[in-house]
Design a protein around this motif. Structure first.
Motif, PDB file in Angstrom:
ATOM      1  N   ARG A  94      -8.804  25.677  20.236  1.00  0.00           N
ATOM      2  CA  ARG A  94     -10.192  25.596  20.203  1.00  0.00           C
ATOM      3  C   ARG A  94     -10.969  24.479  19.877  1.00  0.00           C
ATOM      4  O   ARG A  94     -12.097  24.753  19.537  1.00  0.00           O
ATOM      5  N   SER A  95     -10.362  23.215  20.416  1.00  0.00           N
ATOM      6  CA  SER A  95     -11.185  22.113  20.152  1.00  0.00           C
ATOM      7  C   SER A  95     -12.140  22.173  21.562  1.00  0.00           C
ATOM      8  O   SER A  95     -11.884  22.788  22.423  1.00  0.00           O
ATOM      9  N   HIS A  96     -13.355  21.639  21.309  1.00  0.00           N
ATOM     10  CA  HIS A  96     -14.276  21.396  22.457  1.00  0.00           C
ATOM     11  C   HIS A  96     -14.202  20.095  23.262  1.00  0.00           C
ATOM     12  O   HIS A  96     -14.305  19.974  24.208  1.00  0.00           O
ATOM     13  N   LYS A  97     -13.672  18.894  22.366  1.00  0.00           N
ATOM     14  CA  LYS A  97     -13.591  17.569  23.075  1.00  0.00           C
ATOM     15  C   LYS A  97     -12.273  17.636  23.869  1.00  0.00           C
ATOM     16  O   LYS A  97     -12.594  17.389  24.966  1.00  0.00           O
ATOM     17  N   LEU A  98     -11.197  18.052  23.557  1.00  0.00           N
ATOM     18  CA  LEU A  98      -9.754  18.060  24.061  1.00  0.00           C
ATOM     19  C   LEU A  98      -9.428  19.638  24.162  1.00  0.00           C
ATOM     20  O   LEU A  98      -8.951  20.100  23.356  1.00  0.00           O
ATOM     21  N   GLN A  99      -9.505  19.950  25.415  1.00  0.00           N
ATOM     22  CA  GLN A  99      -8.993  21.481  25.579  1.00  0.00           C
ATOM     23  C   GLN A  99      -7.736  21.509  26.443  1.00  0.00           C
ATOM     24  O   GLN A  99      -7.541  20.589  27.480  1.00  0.00           O
ATOM     25  N   VAL A 100      -6.764  22.399  26.109  1.00  0.00           N
ATOM     26  CA  VAL A 100      -5.588  22.612  26.568  1.00  0.00           C
ATOM     27  C   VAL A 100      -5.555  24.156  27.286  1.00  0.00           C
ATOM     28  O   VAL A 100      -5.845  25.032  26.361  1.00  0.00           O
ATOM     29  N   PHE A 101      -4.930  24.139  28.520  1.00  0.00           N
ATOM     30  CA  PHE A 101      -5.192  25.454  29.013  1.00  0.00           C
ATOM     31  C   PHE A 101      -3.519  25.751  29.711  1.00  0.00           C
ATOM     32  O   PHE A 101      -2.896  24.986  29.960  1.00  0.00           O
ATOM     33  N   GLY A 102      -3.065  26.882  29.943  1.00  0.00           N
ATOM     34  CA  GLY A 102      -2.000  27.152  30.337  1.00  0.00           C
ATOM     35  C   GLY A 102      -2.309  28.342  31.540  1.00  0.00           C
ATOM     36  O   GLY A 102      -3.253  29.246  31.320  1.00  0.00           O
ATOM     37  N   GLY A 103      -1.856  28.195  32.759  1.00  0.00           N
ATOM     38  CA  GLY A 103      -2.309  28.894  33.620  1.00  0.00           C
ATOM     39  C   GLY A 103      -1.547  29.321  35.028  1.00  0.00           C
ATOM     40  O   GLY A 103      -0.271  28.642  35.051  1.00  0.00           O
ATOM     41  N   VAL A 104      -1.854  30.199  35.808  1.00  0.00           N
ATOM     42  CA  VAL A 104      -1.016  30.388  37.096  1.00  0.00           C
ATOM     43  C   VAL A 104      -2.041  30.296  38.258  1.00  0.00           C
ATOM     44  O   VAL A 104      -3.275  30.544  38.186  1.00  0.00           O
ATOM     45  N   GLY A 105      -1.638  30.492  39.408  1.00  0.00           N
ATOM     46  CA  GLY A 105      -2.300  30.679  40.552  1.00  0.00           C
ATOM     47  C   GLY A 105      -1.789  30.865  41.726  1.00  0.00           C
ATOM     48  O   GLY A 105      -0.499  31.143  41.912  1.00  0.00           O
ATOM     49  N   ILE A 106      -2.356  30.951  42.834  1.00  0.00           N
ATOM     50  CA  ILE A 106      -1.829  30.996  44.380  1.00  0.00           C
ATOM     51  C   ILE A 106      -2.127  29.670  45.177  1.00  0.00           C
ATOM     52  O   ILE A 106      -3.203  29.210  44.808  1.00  0.00           O
ATOM     53  N   VAL A 107      -1.347  29.332  45.994  1.00  0.00           N
ATOM     54  CA  VAL A 107      -1.472  28.143  46.729  1.00  0.00           C
ATOM     55  C   VAL A 107      -1.431  28.551  48.387  1.00  0.00           C
ATOM     56  O   VAL A 107      -0.435  29.036  48.595  1.00  0.00           O
TER      57      VAL A 107
END
Length: 192
Positions: A94-107
């Motif tokens: 929930r930080s604004h300065k340092l944000q951590v995300f996990g994700g998926v995608g297509i390439v």
């Protein structure tokens, strides 16, 4: 929107071939453009990347003569690759300065027709071999990534994204069978 640089390394093996002893892949550095959009806890990314990839192939070629001599040859191949990864990630903190995300995608990834042969050696000496053409090749795969975003100011941010890409039916010059790459993307972006 920002500029991005990437580091690629290959995690796959080459297509089995009776005369091919091994294929050595070289890590490469790419560059491109990064577009991202954050809505609530969701982050959407689209990129256009290009890199020049190299690999060495070592062959055993049996000479047609009474002594049945085996000649080992080595060729270094270079090709220009293009990729467009489209990803969606969810913010894990929930930080604004340092944000951590996990994700998926297509390439989507493709290589043009031209493959350059830089060096070719047989019996210890170089042999001149012209560049050759391949069929243009497009592949589609999936990716998993972790995104670290650090806001330098209200407008500028630094983004680091380690990712793993997998191509289930890869017929490219570099893999020849299902293959994977590990990528680390670094971008500096400006918030519009």
């Amino acid at each position: 929107m920002g500029v991005v640089t990437s580091f690629d390394t290959y995690l796959s093996q080459s297509r089995p071939n009776p005369t091919l002893l091994r294929t050595d892949y070289f890590s490469s550095v790419g560059y491109g453009i990064d577009l991202s959009y954050k809505r609530g806890l969701w982050l959407f990314n689209a990129r256009f990347l290009t890199s020049e990839r190299k690999y060495d192939q070592l062959y055993d070629i049996r000479a047609v003569n009474p002594d049945d001599i085996v000649i080992t040859t080595k060729a270094r191949n270079t090709g220009r690759y293009y990729s467009i990864p489209l990803t969606v990630s969810y913010q894990l903190n929930r930080s604004h300065k340092l944000q951590v995300f996990g994700g998926v995608g297509i390439v989507t990834e493709w290589v043009g027709r031209q493959i350059r042969v830089e060096t070719y050696k047989a019996l210890g000496g170089p042999i001149s071999v012209p560049s050759y053409e391949t069929e243009p090749n497009a592949l589609v795969g999936g990716s998993l990534q972790v995104v670290l975003r650090y806001h330098l100011t209200n407008r500028f941010l630094l983004q680091l994204e380690p990712a793993l890409r997998y191509f289930p039916q890869d017929q490219s010059t570099f893999y020849g069978k299902p293959g994977a790459t590990a990528n680390v993307l670094l971008s500096v972006s400006y918030k519009l």
